[in-house]
Design a protein around this motif. Sequence first.
Motif, PDB file in Angstrom:
ATOM      1  N   ASN A 198      -3.039   0.453  -6.200  1.00 14.43           N
ATOM      2  CA  ASN A 198      -4.318   1.145  -6.348  1.00 14.43           C
ATOM      3  C   ASN A 198      -5.363   0.581  -5.375  1.00 14.43           C
ATOM      4  O   ASN A 198      -5.167  -0.461  -4.753  1.00 14.43           O
ATOM      5  CB  ASN A 198      -4.807   1.127  -7.808  1.00 14.43           C
ATOM      6  CG  ASN A 198      -5.269  -0.247  -8.256  1.00 14.43           C
ATOM      7  OD1 ASN A 198      -5.876  -0.992  -7.523  1.00 14.43           O
ATOM      8  ND2 ASN A 198      -4.970  -0.568  -9.507  1.00 14.43           N
ATOM      9  N   GLN A 199      -6.495   1.285  -5.260  1.00 14.82           N
ATOM     10  CA  GLN A 199      -7.526   0.941  -4.288  1.00 14.82           C
ATOM     11  C   GLN A 199      -8.047  -0.477  -4.473  1.00 14.82           C
ATOM     12  O   GLN A 199      -8.252  -1.202  -3.507  1.00 14.82           O
ATOM     13  CB  GLN A 199      -8.704   1.904  -4.431  1.00 14.82           C
ATOM     14  CG  GLN A 199      -8.700   3.033  -3.464  1.00 14.82           C
ATOM     15  CD  GLN A 199      -9.940   3.883  -3.680  1.00 14.82           C
ATOM     16  OE1 GLN A 199     -10.254   4.251  -4.808  1.00 14.82           O
ATOM     17  NE2 GLN A 199     -10.619   4.192  -2.603  1.00 14.82           N
ATOM     18  N   TRP A 200      -8.302  -0.864  -5.701  1.00 14.44           N
ATOM     19  CA  TRP A 200      -8.872  -2.176  -5.971  1.00 14.44           C
ATOM     20  C   TRP A 200      -7.909  -3.295  -5.597  1.00 14.44           C
ATOM     21  O   TRP A 200      -8.306  -4.287  -4.995  1.00 14.44           O
ATOM     22  CB  TRP A 200      -9.265  -2.291  -7.454  1.00 14.44           C
ATOM     23  CG  TRP A 200     -10.424  -1.405  -7.779  1.00 14.44           C
ATOM     24  CD1 TRP A 200     -10.393  -0.218  -8.445  1.00 14.44           C
ATOM     25  CD2 TRP A 200     -11.776  -1.619  -7.394  1.00 14.44           C
ATOM     26  NE1 TRP A 200     -11.643   0.325  -8.523  1.00 14.44           N
ATOM     27  CE2 TRP A 200     -12.537  -0.529  -7.874  1.00 14.44           C
ATOM     28  CE3 TRP A 200     -12.441  -2.624  -6.717  1.00 14.44           C
ATOM     29  CZ2 TRP A 200     -13.895  -0.422  -7.686  1.00 14.44           C
ATOM     30  CZ3 TRP A 200     -13.805  -2.515  -6.525  1.00 14.44           C
ATOM     31  CH2 TRP A 200     -14.510  -1.429  -7.007  1.00 14.44           C
ATOM     32  N   GLN A 201      -6.680  -3.135  -5.968  1.00 16.41           N
ATOM     33  CA  GLN A 201      -5.687  -4.159  -5.636  1.00 16.41           C
ATOM     34  C   GLN A 201      -5.532  -4.288  -4.119  1.00 16.41           C
ATOM     35  O   GLN A 201      -5.468  -5.397  -3.586  1.00 16.41           O
ATOM     36  CB  GLN A 201      -4.336  -3.816  -6.277  1.00 16.41           C
ATOM     37  CG  GLN A 201      -4.335  -3.933  -7.784  1.00 16.41           C
ATOM     38  CD  GLN A 201      -3.067  -3.369  -8.406  1.00 16.41           C
ATOM     39  OE1 GLN A 201      -2.465  -2.448  -7.874  1.00 16.41           O
ATOM     40  NE2 GLN A 201      -2.677  -3.930  -9.546  1.00 16.41           N
ATOM     41  N   THR A 202      -5.471  -3.151  -3.429  1.00 22.12           N
ATOM     42  CA  THR A 202      -5.358  -3.179  -1.974  1.00 22.12           C
ATOM     43  C   THR A 202      -6.587  -3.829  -1.346  1.00 22.12           C
ATOM     44  O   THR A 202      -6.473  -4.648  -0.434  1.00 22.12           O
ATOM     45  CB  THR A 202      -5.167  -1.752  -1.417  1.00 22.12           C
ATOM     46  OG1 THR A 202      -4.039  -1.156  -2.045  1.00 22.12           O
ATOM     47  CG2 THR A 202      -4.955  -1.781   0.083  1.00 22.12           C
ATOM     48  N   GLY A 203      -7.752  -3.494  -1.839  1.00 23.57           N
ATOM     49  CA  GLY A 203      -9.005  -4.064  -1.322  1.00 23.57           C
ATOM     50  C   GLY A 203      -9.079  -5.564  -1.510  1.00 23.57           C
ATOM     51  O   GLY A 203      -9.478  -6.303  -0.604  1.00 23.57           O
ATOM     52  N   ILE A 204      -8.702  -5.998  -2.698  1.00 22.51           N
ATOM     53  CA  ILE A 204      -8.720  -7.438  -2.980  1.00 22.51           C
ATOM     54  C   ILE A 204      -7.715  -8.176  -2.101  1.00 22.51           C
ATOM     55  O   ILE A 204      -8.039  -9.221  -1.508  1.00 22.51           O
ATOM     56  CB  ILE A 204      -8.453  -7.703  -4.481  1.00 22.51           C
ATOM     57  CG1 ILE A 204      -9.652  -7.232  -5.313  1.00 22.51           C
ATOM     58  CG2 ILE A 204      -8.161  -9.178  -4.735  1.00 22.51           C
ATOM     59  CD1 ILE A 204      -9.415  -7.236  -6.803  1.00 22.51           C
TER      60      ILE A 204
ATOM     61  N   TRP B  35       0.831  -1.201   0.000  1.00 23.99           N
ATOM     62  CA  TRP B  35       0.000   0.000   0.000  1.00 23.99           C
ATOM     63  C   TRP B  35       0.871   1.258   0.000  1.00 23.99           C
ATOM     64  O   TRP B  35       0.572   2.227  -0.675  1.00 23.99           O
ATOM     65  CB  TRP B  35      -0.919  -0.018   1.216  1.00 23.99           C
ATOM     66  CG  TRP B  35      -1.796   1.189   1.308  1.00 23.99           C
ATOM     67  CD1 TRP B  35      -2.904   1.460   0.572  1.00 23.99           C
ATOM     68  CD2 TRP B  35      -1.603   2.299   2.180  1.00 23.99           C
ATOM     69  NE1 TRP B  35      -3.436   2.669   0.934  1.00 23.99           N
ATOM     70  CE2 TRP B  35      -2.642   3.206   1.930  1.00 23.99           C
ATOM     71  CE3 TRP B  35      -0.656   2.618   3.147  1.00 23.99           C
ATOM     72  CZ2 TRP B  35      -2.772   4.399   2.597  1.00 23.99           C
ATOM     73  CZ3 TRP B  35      -0.793   3.809   3.828  1.00 23.99           C
ATOM     74  CH2 TRP B  35      -1.835   4.688   3.553  1.00 23.99           C
TER      75      TRP B  35
END
Length: 175
Positions: free
Chosen positions: A61-67, A56
């Motif tokens: 990016n947000q999506w990769q971090t969320g996943i 992070w």
Amino acid sequence: MDSLGKDFSNDQIDLASLPKYESVAYSSVSSTYLIKMNIQTGIFMLVLFTILGVLWFFQLNQWQTGILLAVVIAAFIFRFWNNYKLLQSLGYAVREKDIVYKRGFIFNKTTIVPFNRVQHVSISRGVWDKILGISNLNIFTAGGSGSDITIPGLDPKMALQLKEALAVKISKDEF
């Protein structure tokens, strides 16, 4: 007749008359073993969260971090559930001629070691075992490079009693 003057016999055994290991009353390991497994899981998850934090930091990016976060949390929950179910599945029994050890809840595995195959028995304790007051009983048989059975999470007094009882059984079988 064979060369020694004795008759050779190789009669068939009635399989229904063999003892059933499924009907054995198993002793369970200490519930403190669950604490050890959960501590190890917690340390592993801490490493995963640290790696996630580093990723992070390097602008994932947000999506990769969320996943990645969802996968880590799902792994975390599964691992704790797995530890609980594994503790429930562990059991051992000492019978007249052998020792039986069972483990696994998805894939069940039962190991039966006759006393006349046991070479030696040892007790081991790692750092967490010493802190939590539990021991592992390791049973070695001929031809193996490691222990054939390791019963984790035993009270140290019980581990010592089992070790001594197995040592007596081993010495009786040798003579």
